[in-house]
Design a protein around this motif. Structure first.
Motif, mmCIF file in Angstrom:
data_model
loop_
_atom_site.group_PDB
_atom_site.id
_atom_site.type_symbol
_atom_site.label_atom_id
_atom_site.label_comp_id
_atom_site.label_asym_id
_atom_site.label_seq_id
_atom_site.Cartn_x
_atom_site.Cartn_y
_atom_site.Cartn_z
ATOM 1 N N ARG A 130 0.842 -1.186 0.000
ATOM 2 C CA ARG A 130 0.000 0.000 0.000
ATOM 3 C C ARG A 130 0.881 1.240 0.000
ATOM 4 N N VAL A 131 0.293 2.353 -0.354
ATOM 5 C CA VAL A 131 1.010 3.619 -0.313
ATOM 6 C C VAL A 131 1.137 4.063 1.142
ATOM 7 N N LEU A 132 2.299 4.575 1.512
ATOM 8 C CA LEU A 132 2.471 5.082 2.867
ATOM 9 C C LEU A 132 1.622 6.323 3.079
ATOM 10 N N THR A 133 1.132 6.495 4.307
ATOM 11 C CA THR A 133 0.404 7.709 4.651
ATOM 12 C C THR A 133 1.392 8.868 4.756
ATOM 13 N N LYS A 193 15.929 11.184 -4.967
ATOM 14 C CA LYS A 193 14.652 11.386 -5.645
ATOM 15 C C LYS A 193 13.476 11.276 -4.682
ATOM 16 N N LEU A 194 13.592 10.374 -3.700
ATOM 17 C CA LEU A 194 12.539 10.259 -2.691
ATOM 18 C C LEU A 194 12.459 11.520 -1.840
ATOM 19 N N LEU A 195 13.609 12.042 -1.447
ATOM 20 C CA LEU A 195 13.631 13.240 -0.613
ATOM 21 C C LEU A 195 13.110 14.461 -1.360
ATOM 22 N N SER A 196 13.384 14.528 -2.661
ATOM 23 C CA SER A 196 12.940 15.677 -3.456
ATOM 24 C C SER A 196 11.489 15.571 -3.893
ATOM 25 N N GLY A 197 10.891 14.386 -3.744
ATOM 26 C CA GLY A 197 9.525 14.187 -4.175
ATOM 27 C C GLY A 197 9.402 13.852 -5.648
ATOM 28 N N GLU A 198 10.542 13.620 -6.313
ATOM 29 C CA GLU A 198 10.513 13.284 -7.739
ATOM 30 C C GLU A 198 9.843 11.938 -7.986
ATOM 31 N N ILE A 202 6.173 4.115 -3.303
ATOM 32 C CA ILE A 202 5.478 3.010 -3.943
ATOM 33 C C ILE A 202 6.079 2.730 -5.317
ATOM 34 N N ASP A 203 6.577 3.777 -5.988
ATOM 35 C CA ASP A 203 7.248 3.579 -7.281
ATOM 36 C C ASP A 203 8.533 2.783 -7.095
ATOM 37 N N VAL A 204 9.311 3.131 -6.067
ATOM 38 C CA VAL A 204 10.548 2.396 -5.786
ATOM 39 C C VAL A 204 10.219 0.948 -5.469
ATOM 40 N N ILE A 247 -1.984 -4.870 -5.130
ATOM 41 C CA ILE A 247 -1.702 -3.439 -4.969
ATOM 42 C C ILE A 247 -3.007 -2.743 -4.605
ATOM 43 N N TYR A 248 -3.068 -2.240 -3.382
ATOM 44 C CA TYR A 248 -4.257 -1.561 -2.913
ATOM 45 C C TYR A 248 -3.871 -0.170 -2.460
ATOM 46 N N THR A 249 -4.511 0.821 -3.015
ATOM 47 C CA THR A 249 -4.197 2.213 -2.668
ATOM 48 C C THR A 249 -5.443 2.920 -2.202
#
Length: 249
Positions: A130-133, A193-198, A202-204, A247-249
């Motif tokens: 799932r996507v993190l909150t 890229k994670l820190l910059s929000g690029e 969930i993509d990683v 995959i549940y979002t």
């Protein structure tokens, strides 16, 4: 021959791991503080406990919550001891060679069990993808900013399912047998890229979670599951093979 190879590799990994622990005692242990990123209280998928319950309840226990998960209604009677648990927990017990958690008596049957398919079981699991909150994303970014090791990054996104936490032995095995200099360079790019929000976590996760494992990776995870999921090792590997379908979002 395959079993011998796996056994030999596991013994070798164990010896190497022990030598690392003994030989590195004079060095700063970068794997001591492994703090959770995922917060079960932040779960946005099943906020309603009824989502993982079923209507097949037992009359004399319909008002009692499962003593194992505290999320679903007691509905399944374990025989011959007679203890009652929720349907999800009963399905989990039925997938492994486990005894009754209350009296340690051998389970022979599950009365009133509503069998869940692999898909249904994984959907209701707290370890699904799932996507993190927002709070959990901030936890992830904070850990990266504070020096999350490349080994922990790889463990979380390459090998472990959502909400599973690495341990020191797993990280040491990744350092000794898996991670390469090229991996470290690439992971540094992903962290940035994670820190910059690029990109999102969930993509990683979706792009790097490994479904095909070589012998070393298999043994490494087998040792990890042996410590934390002892009755369910084979099921853990089975779930890994098709985990990205859940995959549940």
């Amino acid at each position: 021959m395959i079993k011998f190879t796996l056994y030999f590799t596991s013994v070798l990994l164990s010896f190497i791991d022990q030598s690392q622990m003994n030989g590195w005692c004079f060095m700063e242990d970068v794997f001591v503080n492994i703090t959770p990123i995922c917060d079960p209280n932040e779960d946005t998928i099943n906020n309603d406990p009824a989502d993982i319950s079923n209507d097949n309840t037992v009359n004399n226990s319909e008002d009692l919550l499962c003593h194992i998960c505290q999320q679903e209604t007691n509905s399944v009677t374990i025989s011959p001891c007679g203890h009652i648990v929720g349907n999800y927990c009963a399905n989990k017990f039925s997938r492994g060679d486990v005894d009754c958690p209350f009296c340690i008596r051998k389970i022979e049957n599950f009365e009133n069990l509503f069998s869940l398919t692999d898909h249904e079981f994984e959907k209701r699991s707290p370890y699904r993808l799932r996507v993190l909150t927002e709070n959990e994303t901030n936890n992830l970014k904070s850990k990266i900013q504070n020096g999350m090791t490349d080994e922990e990054f790889m463990a979380r996104f390459w090998y472990l399912r959502r909400c599973q936490e690495p341990d020191r032995s797993l990280l040491l095995n990744i350092r000794s047998h898996i991670i390469t200099l090229d991996d470290r360079i690439y992971i540094a790019e992903l962290k940035g890229k994670l820190l910059s929000g690029e990109i999102s976590e969930i993509d990683v996760y979706k792009n790097h979670f490994k479904q095909e494992l070589n012998n070393i990776e298999y043994v490494m995870l087998y040792l990890f599951y042996t410590e934390f999921q002892n009755p369910y090792k084979e099921y853990e590997f089975k779930v890994r093979n098709n985990y990205l379908d859940f995959i549940y979002t």
